[in-house]
Scaffold this motif. Sequence first.
Motif, PDB file in Angstrom:
ATOM      1  N   ALA A   1      16.940  80.552   6.989  1.00 17.58           N
ATOM      2  CA  ALA A   1      16.664  79.808   8.187  1.00 17.58           C
ATOM      3  C   ALA A   1      15.906  80.703   9.269  1.00 17.58           C
ATOM      4  N   GLY A   2      15.683  82.085   8.913  1.00 18.34           N
ATOM      5  CA  GLY A   2      14.783  82.821   9.516  1.00 18.34           C
ATOM      6  C   GLY A   2      13.367  82.914   9.369  1.00 18.34           C
ATOM      7  N   ARG A   3      13.109  82.454   8.179  1.00 15.28           N
ATOM      8  CA  ARG A   3      11.746  82.171   7.859  1.00 15.28           C
ATOM      9  C   ARG A   3      11.116  80.969   8.200  1.00 15.28           C
ATOM     10  N   LEU A   4      11.912  79.822   8.626  1.00 16.83           N
ATOM     11  CA  LEU A   4      11.381  78.765   9.142  1.00 16.83           C
ATOM     12  C   LEU A   4      10.461  78.896  10.567  1.00 16.83           C
ATOM     13  N   ARG A   5       9.133  78.374  10.467  1.00 21.28           N
ATOM     14  CA  ARG A   5       8.385  78.628  11.601  1.00 21.28           C
ATOM     15  C   ARG A   5       7.804  77.546  12.118  1.00 21.28           C
ATOM     16  N   TRP A   6       7.085  77.323  13.270  1.00 20.82           N
ATOM     17  CA  TRP A   6       6.412  76.120  14.129  1.00 20.82           C
ATOM     18  C   TRP A   6       5.272  76.620  14.666  1.00 20.82           C
ATOM     19  N   PRO A   7       4.198  75.710  14.579  1.00 15.92           N
ATOM     20  CA  PRO A   7       3.228  76.144  15.535  1.00 15.92           C
ATOM     21  C   PRO A   7       3.423  76.035  16.993  1.00 15.92           C
ATOM     22  N   VAL A   8       3.070  77.241  17.723  1.00 17.20           N
ATOM     23  CA  VAL A   8       3.173  77.247  19.211  1.00 17.20           C
ATOM     24  C   VAL A   8       1.977  77.253  20.219  1.00 17.20           C
ATOM     25  N   ALA A   9       0.712  77.753  19.317  1.00 18.42           N
ATOM     26  CA  ALA A   9      -0.473  77.881  20.188  1.00 18.42           C
ATOM     27  C   ALA A   9      -1.602  77.886  19.285  1.00 18.42           C
ATOM     28  N   VAL A  10      -2.751  77.538  19.804  1.00 18.61           N
ATOM     29  CA  VAL A  10      -4.131  78.101  19.064  1.00 18.61           C
ATOM     30  C   VAL A  10      -4.392  79.131  19.420  1.00 18.61           C
ATOM     31  N   LEU A  11      -4.971  80.154  18.515  1.00 15.17           N
ATOM     32  CA  LEU A  11      -5.419  81.378  18.582  1.00 15.17           C
ATOM     33  C   LEU A  11      -7.159  81.120  18.979  1.00 15.17           C
TER      34      LEU A  11
END
Length: 403
Positions: free
Chosen positions: A289-299
């Motif tokens: 569960a901890g490794r699930l990630r999602w885009p939150v911004a553009v660098l």
Amino acid sequence: MAVEDLFATAPKPVVEYFDRRPSKPSFRWDEVAPREHALGFTVARTAGFDVLDDIRAATRKAVVDRIPFAQFRDELMPVLKAKGWWGEKKVIDPRTGEIAKVQLGSLRRLDLIYDANIRSAEAAGDWSRIQRVKDALPYLEYLTSTSERKRPLHLSWVGTTLPVDDAWWSTHYPPNGWRCKCRVRSRAMPREGAQLDRPALNLRPWENGTTGERRLVPAGIDPGWDNNPGKVREQMASRRLVDRLDRMGSEARRAAVEMLRRDPVFAYVTENGARFDHRRRLDPEQAGAGRLRWPVAVLPDPLASQLGTTTRTVALSVADAAKIGVKHREIGPEFWAALQQGLDRPEAVARGDKLRVVFRIDGKPHIVVLKRTSAEEVLLNSAHRIEEWQADKLRGEEAAGGA
């Protein structure tokens, strides 16, 4: 499911699991962190030899077309021998520069490569099916191995029947080791006499002799196999999304990330819908569960340049979101809505192993910490409000770093 009973062509989830694992040559098996084996295709002793793509192509054919081991072996072995990757040889260890006598290709190694990849890919495909039918079949039962020699601890788990979404399946969903042939069965309800209590994990410390990584591994499971291939496939889908964003043009990328911020998964990650407990982050049950990630911004380009990365996507993992939620409860929807503008127009940027970016929300200074991973991802590692003196200090660090 036994390998010999497979259908003629693998279903889409099986193929996707294999195809989404990028190739990574290595000299030793343990120089790649065990959990990264689930996210990448690697074969030990391939560093310095032009054979990994050949092994990958042959293995993919075995997974997708479900060819028998004899065909896999007979087609691949001549290629490896022609390129000198066969038998015992003296080679230079790229880590130490010393000459070492190592085993390159062999019939035993080909058998191991074949078995591990077939079983892991099939397990990922089965997990996809399990998720589709869990409303009607909400339980999984651990079944005995078909191997002649059965591992005592694996035998002790036989009959364990738990809900599909129980955390135990994050670490104990088979295969649970090299050549493990344990299986699971979907059930509408536990059978009479089933073991309904979750078996003890009996966590044991393990240290990677090459990377120095230290972590806890459940007893009875080989390091690197304490994961659920199906859940790994879900994680790879997140990574593939980031890769697609990076291939877009700047404006299209920003529009896509803005749209993804309205996706329910964004709220699931930022609000810790997985209920990840950061205090138990070393618990293997929490790992998936901890490794699930999602885009939150553009660098923005200037920050990417300072991090030394080519990616332009900032992602947030469930683990980091949970840490932020516990330690910094002031971080909420207003912060995520202001994040992109803050990265575009930072007040201060301090460099180190990680990038610390200061910006203001409603006149109050905030800081985000960005880190670049070994897999070339950029993760938002931390975020919180700071005091004015802390903002002044970081501006001073920025000025000193640019002097």
